[in-house]
Design a protein around this motif. Structure first.
Motif, PDB file in Angstrom:
ATOM      1  N   ALA A  66      48.895  60.890  -5.694  1.00 41.53           N
ATOM      2  CA  ALA A  66      49.670  59.876  -4.975  1.00 41.53           C
ATOM      3  C   ALA A  66      48.898  59.510  -3.713  1.00 41.53           C
ATOM      4  CB  ALA A  66      51.070  60.376  -4.626  1.00 41.53           C
ATOM      5  N   SER A  82      51.581  51.653  -2.045  1.00 38.55           N
ATOM      6  CA  SER A  82      51.715  53.085  -2.324  1.00 38.55           C
ATOM      7  C   SER A  82      51.624  53.278  -3.835  1.00 38.55           C
ATOM      8  CB  SER A  82      53.047  53.625  -1.799  1.00 38.55           C
ATOM      9  OG  SER A  82      54.140  52.952  -2.384  1.00 38.55           O
ATOM     10  N   SER A  84      51.391  56.326  -7.259  1.00 39.52           N
ATOM     11  CA  SER A  84      51.516  57.692  -7.751  1.00 39.52           C
ATOM     12  C   SER A  84      51.227  57.700  -9.244  1.00 39.52           C
ATOM     13  CB  SER A  84      52.913  58.264  -7.474  1.00 39.52           C
ATOM     14  OG  SER A  84      53.897  57.541  -8.179  1.00 39.52           O
TER      15      SER A  84
END
Length: 207
Positions: A66, A82, A84
């Motif tokens: 991540a 972001s 992950s």
């Protein structure tokens, strides 16, 4: 002979090289690092050791699992993203070792993953199934595709009007996010391409 090189020698330009009859696309090199099905695959469980020296889970962990990065869009804006990755244990085989030594002088792991990308501007906000490719050089590549009914970047590429003329057709536009982790790195580098009904319109983002 490399397909791209052949096109350059014959035409002098990439224009005119096609794949599947779609103008603007270059036929895929079977030894590109994001492969299709070249070589023989041997299935492994997620935590099993493999001939590459790492398990599938270790290959995921090597990316950091991540993190975040900034993407610069072609319209001049920048957005924080972001991300992950997790193993897609509902799909099979989760891990495949593919030896391409005869065809391409390399080998790699294919690990089925769930990739989650979320950008602060809302353009990317999806979880997608994909495959992480871990090479024998320690680098890893990932391609995730995100579908849109309408062109997410009409100010950059007008497109061919499929979103207007194809009532009831879903997912005419695609953002293809290609990420690469260099060996030992936990922050990916890559780019985002805009595709309309399988035809590449151009790059719309870089990170």
């Amino acid at each position: 002979m490399n397909v791209r090189l052949a096109c350059w020698l014959v035409a002098g330009l990439l224009i005119g090289c096609t794949r599947g009859g779609q103008t603007g696309e270059v036929a895929a090199d079977p030894c590109d690092f994001l492969p299709q099905s070249t070589g023989q695959a041997v299935e492994h469980a997620l935590s099993d050791p493999t001939p590459l020296g790492v398990s599938g889970q270790e290959a995921i962990d090597a990316t950091g699992g991540a993190g975040s990065f900034d993407v610069t869009w072609a319209n001049g804006t920048t957005s924080a993203v972001s991300w992950s990755l997790a193993a897609d244990t509902e799909s099979s085989p989760v891990v495949a070792y593919i030896d391409r030594s005869r065809e391409c002088s390399d080998a790699y792991l294919q690990i089925l993953v769930l990739g989650n990308l979320s950008s602060s501007d809302g353009i990317l906000h999806h979880e997608q199934r994909g495959a992480l490719y871990r090479g024998d050089d320690g680098a890893a590549d990932l391609r995730l595709s995100f579908l849109f009914d309408e062109n997410p970047f009409p100010d950059v590429y007008a497109g061919r009007g499929s979103g207007d003329s194809c009532a009831g057709c879903g997912g005419a536009f695609e953002l293809s996010v290609e990420s690469r982790w260099a060996a030992g790195e936990s922050t990916p580098r890559g780019h985002v391409d805009l595709i309309e009904n399988g035809t590449l319109l151009g790059e719309v983002g870089a990170f």
